[in-house]
Design an enzyme around this catalytic site. Structure first.
Site, PDB file in Angstrom:
ATOM      1  N   SER A  15      91.016 -39.530 -32.749  1.00 58.55           N
ATOM      2  CA  SER A  15      90.952 -38.494 -31.791  1.00 58.55           C
ATOM      3  C   SER A  15      90.882 -39.348 -30.363  1.00 58.55           C
ATOM      4  O   SER A  15      89.611 -39.773 -30.626  1.00 58.55           O
ATOM      5  CB  SER A  15      89.266 -37.047 -31.703  1.00 58.55           C
ATOM      6  OG  SER A  15      88.573 -37.222 -31.325  1.00 58.55           O
ATOM      7  N   HIS A  40      95.300 -36.504 -31.936  1.00 59.01           N
ATOM      8  CA  HIS A  40      94.505 -34.884 -31.802  1.00 59.01           C
ATOM      9  C   HIS A  40      94.106 -34.659 -30.451  1.00 59.01           C
ATOM     10  O   HIS A  40      93.040 -36.106 -30.188  1.00 59.01           O
ATOM     11  CB  HIS A  40      92.882 -35.179 -32.881  1.00 59.01           C
ATOM     12  CG  HIS A  40      92.062 -34.039 -33.066  1.00 59.01           C
ATOM     13  ND1 HIS A  40      92.130 -33.665 -33.677  1.00 59.01           N
ATOM     14  CD2 HIS A  40      90.916 -33.641 -32.529  1.00 59.01           C
ATOM     15  CE1 HIS A  40      91.273 -32.152 -34.260  1.00 59.01           C
ATOM     16  NE2 HIS A  40      90.314 -32.656 -33.362  1.00 59.01           N
ATOM     17  N   ASP A  42      91.368 -33.425 -27.719  1.00 56.72           N
ATOM     18  CA  ASP A  42      90.205 -32.518 -27.668  1.00 56.72           C
ATOM     19  C   ASP A  42      90.299 -31.661 -26.434  1.00 56.72           C
ATOM     20  O   ASP A  42      89.930 -32.580 -25.551  1.00 56.72           O
ATOM     21  CB  ASP A  42      88.978 -33.166 -28.117  1.00 56.72           C
ATOM     22  CG  ASP A  42      89.218 -33.332 -29.479  1.00 56.72           C
ATOM     23  OD1 ASP A  42      88.321 -32.339 -30.296  1.00 56.72           O
ATOM     24  OD2 ASP A  42      88.825 -34.315 -29.835  1.00 56.72           O
ATOM     25  N   MET A  44      88.674 -28.962 -24.002  1.00 60.14           N
ATOM     26  CA  MET A  44      87.131 -28.224 -23.423  1.00 60.14           C
ATOM     27  C   MET A  44      87.199 -27.235 -22.373  1.00 60.14           C
ATOM     28  O   MET A  44      87.397 -28.459 -21.278  1.00 60.14           O
ATOM     29  CB  MET A  44      86.140 -29.249 -24.197  1.00 60.14           C
ATOM     30  CG  MET A  44      86.059 -30.020 -25.930  1.00 60.14           C
ATOM     31  SD  MET A  44      84.560 -30.754 -25.511  1.00 60.14           S
ATOM     32  CE  MET A  44      85.049 -32.073 -27.267  1.00 60.14           C
ATOM     33  N   HIS A  73      93.915 -29.460 -30.829  1.00 55.99           N
ATOM     34  CA  HIS A  73      92.557 -28.438 -30.846  1.00 55.99           C
ATOM     35  C   HIS A  73      91.946 -28.307 -29.168  1.00 55.99           C
ATOM     36  O   HIS A  73      91.226 -28.454 -28.696  1.00 55.99           O
ATOM     37  CB  HIS A  73      91.555 -29.389 -31.326  1.00 55.99           C
ATOM     38  CG  HIS A  73      89.966 -28.983 -32.265  1.00 55.99           C
ATOM     39  ND1 HIS A  73      89.058 -29.814 -32.258  1.00 55.99           N
ATOM     40  CD2 HIS A  73      89.314 -27.517 -31.971  1.00 55.99           C
ATOM     41  CE1 HIS A  73      87.869 -29.098 -32.422  1.00 55.99           C
ATOM     42  NE2 HIS A  73      88.149 -27.503 -31.911  1.00 55.99           N
ATOM     43  N   MET A  75      89.245 -26.092 -27.834  1.00 58.02           N
ATOM     44  CA  MET A  75      88.215 -25.510 -27.609  1.00 58.02           C
ATOM     45  C   MET A  75      87.533 -24.475 -27.061  1.00 58.02           C
ATOM     46  O   MET A  75      87.032 -24.728 -25.906  1.00 58.02           O
ATOM     47  CB  MET A  75      86.806 -26.851 -27.709  1.00 58.02           C
ATOM     48  CG  MET A  75      86.899 -27.395 -29.717  1.00 58.02           C
ATOM     49  SD  MET A  75      85.895 -28.817 -29.315  1.00 58.02           S
ATOM     50  CE  MET A  75      87.408 -30.216 -29.031  1.00 58.02           C
ATOM     51  N   MET A 144      85.435 -27.813 -38.917  1.00 59.08           N
ATOM     52  CA  MET A 144      84.235 -28.600 -37.785  1.00 59.08           C
ATOM     53  C   MET A 144      82.912 -29.032 -39.115  1.00 59.08           C
ATOM     54  O   MET A 144      82.141 -28.108 -39.304  1.00 59.08           O
ATOM     55  CB  MET A 144      83.808 -27.764 -36.189  1.00 59.08           C
ATOM     56  CG  MET A 144      84.580 -27.336 -35.912  1.00 59.08           C
ATOM     57  SD  MET A 144      85.894 -29.018 -34.538  1.00 59.08           S
ATOM     58  CE  MET A 144      84.280 -29.757 -34.573  1.00 59.08           C
ATOM     59  N   GLY A 152      80.776 -38.531 -32.037  1.00 62.43           N
ATOM     60  CA  GLY A 152      79.854 -39.622 -31.879  1.00 62.43           C
ATOM     61  C   GLY A 152      78.541 -38.980 -32.847  1.00 62.43           C
ATOM     62  O   GLY A 152      77.507 -39.354 -32.460  1.00 62.43           O
ATOM     63  N   ASP A 180      86.559 -32.437 -38.976  1.00 62.66           N
ATOM     64  CA  ASP A 180      86.674 -33.525 -37.895  1.00 62.66           C
ATOM     65  C   ASP A 180      85.212 -33.331 -37.471  1.00 62.66           C
ATOM     66  O   ASP A 180      84.319 -32.512 -37.447  1.00 62.66           O
ATOM     67  CB  ASP A 180      87.721 -32.005 -37.086  1.00 62.66           C
ATOM     68  CG  ASP A 180      87.843 -32.681 -34.845  1.00 62.66           C
ATOM     69  OD1 ASP A 180      86.642 -33.293 -35.139  1.00 62.66           O
ATOM     70  OD2 ASP A 180      87.923 -32.322 -34.494  1.00 62.66           O
ATOM     71  N   GLY A 181      84.563 -34.796 -37.327  1.00 63.97           N
ATOM     72  CA  GLY A 181      83.156 -34.710 -36.903  1.00 63.97           C
ATOM     73  C   GLY A 181      82.465 -35.952 -37.939  1.00 63.97           C
ATOM     74  O   GLY A 181      81.887 -34.795 -39.439  1.00 63.97           O
ATOM     75  N   SER A 203      85.211 -41.432 -32.782  1.00 63.90           N
ATOM     76  CA  SER A 203      84.597 -42.903 -32.946  1.00 63.90           C
ATOM     77  C   SER A 203      85.151 -43.257 -34.059  1.00 63.90           C
ATOM     78  O   SER A 203      84.818 -44.807 -33.806  1.00 63.90           O
ATOM     79  CB  SER A 203      83.028 -42.885 -32.734  1.00 63.90           C
ATOM     80  OG  SER A 203      82.596 -41.506 -33.516  1.00 63.90           O
TER      81      SER A 203
HETATM   82  C1  DX5 Z   1      84.629 -32.821 -31.316  1.00 67.86           C
HETATM   83  C2  DX5 Z   1      85.892 -33.291 -31.758  1.00 67.86           C
HETATM   84  C3  DX5 Z   1      86.382 -34.453 -32.112  1.00 67.86           C
HETATM   85  C4  DX5 Z   1      85.761 -35.438 -32.019  1.00 67.86           C
HETATM   86  C5  DX5 Z   1      85.460 -35.690 -33.594  1.00 67.86           C
HETATM   87  O1  DX5 Z   1      84.243 -31.365 -30.445  1.00 67.86           O
HETATM   88  O2  DX5 Z   1      86.215 -31.990 -31.978  1.00 67.86           O
HETATM   89  O3  DX5 Z   1      87.101 -34.348 -32.475  1.00 67.86           O
HETATM   90  O4  DX5 Z   1      86.706 -36.119 -31.157  1.00 67.86           O
HETATM   91  O5  DX5 Z   1      84.762 -37.338 -33.144  1.00 67.86           O
HETATM   92  P1  DX5 Z   1      83.732 -38.287 -34.538  1.00 67.86           P
HETATM   93  O6  DX5 Z   1      84.886 -38.965 -34.999  1.00 67.86           O
HETATM   94  O7  DX5 Z   1      83.527 -38.969 -33.270  1.00 67.86           O
HETATM   95  O8  DX5 Z   1      82.815 -36.901 -34.686  1.00 67.86           O
HETATM   96 ZN    ZN Z   2      88.782 -32.171 -32.150  1.00 67.20          ZN
END
Ligand code: DX5
Ligand code: ZN
Length: 223
Positions: A15, A40, A42, A44, A73, A75, A144, A152, A180-181, A203
């Site tokens: 990601s 990936h 993200d 938002m 992804h 969001m 998720m 992180g 994811d997460g 991360s």
């Molecule tokens: C969070 C994202 C993830 C994020 C994951 O809302 O959808 O893709 O980058 O981060 P890590 O792997 O650090 O938990």
């Molecule tokens: Zn994501």
């Protein structure tokens, strides 16, 4: 032996959220396409999640920098309105949140009509029952394992059971089960054993270079 087995039954999707946004091109160039199956991204909007990232303009720029298929992804609220822009920008997979669309079946059909793989994402508290009737319209389920919005965060332990139930639900289909997460080298094997097959890690991969070394170790854990 190649670190990426031709018949590997899993995929890694680093990601970009945890990459260096002052130097994205250099970070993307470091990713070996033999180790990263997807990239990936993200998206938002500050409404669906309490954070804002980037939109189709940057996705298009990224698509010109790499051949790694883009795992987008969304969001964001009203994903149907924006999906065409992300498809045009070069998305390979477009994943919408079940909680963000009023008509999930319509959204998934739209994504496929746009020529992309259709994914649905569920927040940690959202039950699997909301997607059991749209399985034929799905290419990917993104569970998720943290609350969406930030990199992180810590993996939510009760998600392990949800992964197992989801894997059982899609058994015998071609649907990919992505998590994811909070996915790290330390827990990736247990997630695989629960049934996950696509692993997003922000991360866990980008916190320190060389990123390829971490991906290689993750692949060894799963091999
Ligand atoms: C969070 C994202 C993830 C994020 C994951 O809302 O959808 O893709 O980058 O981060 P890590 O792997 O650090 O938990
Ligand atoms: Zn994501």
């Amino acid at each position: 032996m190649s670190p990426k087995k031709a018949n590997a039954d899993f995929k890694l999707s680093p990601s970009l959220l945890s990459a260096d946004f002052g130097n994205l091109e250099a970070d993307i160039a470091q990713l070996d396409p033999k180790l990263a199956d997807y990239l990936h991204l993200d998206i938002m909007d500050g409404h669906f999640v309490p954070n804002i990232t980037f939109g189709p303009v940057l996705v298009k720029a990224i698509s010109k920098l790499t051949d790694i298929p883009l795992d987008v992804h969304l969001m964001i609220d009203d994903p149907d309105f924006y999906a065409p822009e992300f498809a045009k920008a070069g998305a390979h997979i477009i994943t919408v949140h079940a909680e963000a669309t009023k008509h999930l079946h319509r959204s998934l059909q739209l994504v496929r009509q746009l020529g992309c793989k259709a994914g649905v994402s569920l927040n940690p508290a959202t039950s699997l029952s909301g997607i059991e009737h749209v399985l034929p319209d799905l290419d990917l389920i993104l569970l998720m394992t943290v609350n969406p919005g930030f990199g992180g965060q810590k993996f939510i332990p009760q998600m392990m059971q949800k992964i197992k139930e989801c894997a059982a639900m899609i058994k015998g289909t071609n649907i990919e089960l992505e998590v994811d997460g909070g996915v790290k080298l330390e827990n990736i094997r247990s997630l695989y054993d629960a049934g996950a097959r696509v692993f997003v890690s922000g991360s866990g991969i980008f916190e320190k270079p060389p990123y390829n070394d971490t991906m290689r170790k993750m692949r060894e854990e799963l091999g």
